[in-house]
Motif scaffolding. Structure first.
Motif, short mmCIF file in Angstrom:
data_model
loop_
_atom_site.label_atom_id
_atom_site.label_comp_id
_atom_site.label_asym_id
_atom_site.label_seq_id
_atom_site.Cartn_x
_atom_site.Cartn_y
_atom_site.Cartn_z
N UNK A 1 0.82 -1.21 0.00
CA UNK A 1 0.00 0.00 0.00
C UNK A 1 0.86 1.27 0.00
N UNK A 2 2.17 1.11 -0.07
CA UNK A 2 3.05 2.26 -0.18
C UNK A 2 3.57 2.81 1.14
N UNK A 3 3.36 2.08 2.23
CA UNK A 3 3.82 2.55 3.53
C UNK A 3 5.26 2.09 3.76
N UNK A 4 6.22 2.87 3.31
CA UNK A 4 7.63 2.51 3.44
C UNK A 4 8.09 2.54 4.89
N UNK A 5 7.31 3.16 5.77
CA UNK A 5 7.68 3.24 7.18
C UNK A 5 7.33 1.95 7.94
N UNK A 6 6.74 0.99 7.25
CA UNK A 6 6.37 -0.27 7.90
C UNK A 6 7.60 -1.05 8.35
N UNK A 7 8.74 -0.80 7.71
CA UNK A 7 9.99 -1.46 8.08
C UNK A 7 11.11 -0.42 8.09
N UNK A 8 12.18 -0.73 8.78
CA UNK A 8 13.29 0.20 8.89
C UNK A 8 14.43 -0.19 7.95
N UNK A 9 15.18 0.79 7.46
CA UNK A 9 16.33 0.47 6.60
C UNK A 9 17.33 -0.43 7.32
N UNK A 10 17.98 -1.27 6.54
CA UNK A 10 18.99 -2.19 7.08
C UNK A 10 20.00 -2.47 5.97
N UNK A 11 21.30 -2.47 6.28
CA UNK A 11 22.30 -2.69 5.23
C UNK A 11 22.19 -4.04 4.56
N UNK A 12 21.59 -5.01 5.23
CA UNK A 12 21.43 -6.33 4.63
C UNK A 12 20.53 -6.33 3.41
N UNK A 13 19.63 -5.36 3.30
CA UNK A 13 18.71 -5.32 2.16
C UNK A 13 19.47 -5.05 0.87
N UNK A 14 20.35 -4.05 0.88
CA UNK A 14 21.15 -3.75 -0.31
C UNK A 14 22.07 -4.92 -0.64
N UNK A 15 22.64 -5.53 0.38
CA UNK A 15 23.50 -6.70 0.18
C UNK A 15 22.72 -7.82 -0.47
N UNK A 16 21.52 -8.07 0.02
CA UNK A 16 20.67 -9.11 -0.54
C UNK A 16 20.32 -8.80 -1.99
N UNK A 17 19.90 -7.57 -2.25
CA UNK A 17 19.45 -7.20 -3.60
C UNK A 17 20.55 -7.38 -4.63
N UNK A 18 21.76 -6.92 -4.30
CA UNK A 18 22.88 -7.04 -5.23
C UNK A 18 23.22 -8.50 -5.49
#
Length: 208
Positions: free
Chosen positions: A28-45
């Motif tokens: 629904x577009x609520x980006x505040x539902x989760x907090x940023x984490x460096x593992x996300x960029x690591x996972x995506x790459x």
């Protein structure tokens, strides 16, 4: 048809119900539902390198949503579960309604959770073990926990309940019983994953 997965970071284990709420908020577009984490960029790459054909539409530091062709879902999902763990992230499978937490883990490193609808998870967390048992159905006709070369426990639905089997591969002993309720199966699976065997004393078994 496609298969979806979502990954993000949680500081503590969460329920599948909570994971569904988070995914709904993200959609629904609520980006505040989760907090940023460096593992996300690591996972995506890492995931985009291994599977460039998989769609990852969001460029977010807080979560990643994956869309996979259904025919490759088993292969890709297995890699996603493992990579999410390496990156310190939970992975939610909305098709099965299952969330893969980082902990607590079972007593046997390398233990595999296998289901009749194609899911294979190495080192499943204990909540996932219990929740996966509850997904058995005509489309998902068995659940198994396997420590290869040593022992396993498995179950499948029957008309009036569930068949439950245990094998000690080292001793070459396999036993089977029938239990009427899914709760007994779930209890046996979680206990087995934790290294316990009291479930063998709670039921009447026959050797097979």
């Amino acid at each position: 048809m496609s298969f979806e997965l979502a990954v993000w970071h949680e500081p503590e284990p969460i329920t599948a119900e909570r994971a569904a709420e988070v995914l709904r908020a993200l959609r629904e577009g609520d980006a505040q539902a989760v907090r940023p984490h460096p593992g996300v960029a690591e996972f995506t790459v890492a995931f985009a390198t291994a599977f460039p054909e998989v769609v990852i539409p969001e460029d977010s530091q807080a979560y990643a949503l994956l869309t996979v062709d259904l025919e490759r879902s088993d292969e890709v999902a297995g890699e996603a579960f493992a990579l999410a763990r390496e990156c310190g992230l939970v992975c939610y499978d909305p098709q099965r309604g299952l969330v893969h937490n980082l902990a607590p883990l079972g007593a046997y490193p390398g233990m595999q959770l296998r289901t009749g609808d194609g899911m294979i998870v190495v080192d499943p967390d204990l909540r996932l073990v219990g929740d996966a048992v509850a997904t058995m159905s005509p489309r998902n006709p068995f659940t198994a926990l396997v420590v290869f070369g040593e022992h396993f426990v498995q179950s499948s639905p029957e008309i009036t309940g569930y068949e439950l089997e245990y094998k000690d591969s080292v001793r070459d002993v396999m036993v089977r019983t029938h239990v009427p309720e899914i709760g007994a199966v779930r209890e046996a699976f979680v206990e087995y994953a934790e290294g316990g065997r009291s479930f063998l004393e709670r039921h009447d078994w026959r050797r097979v």
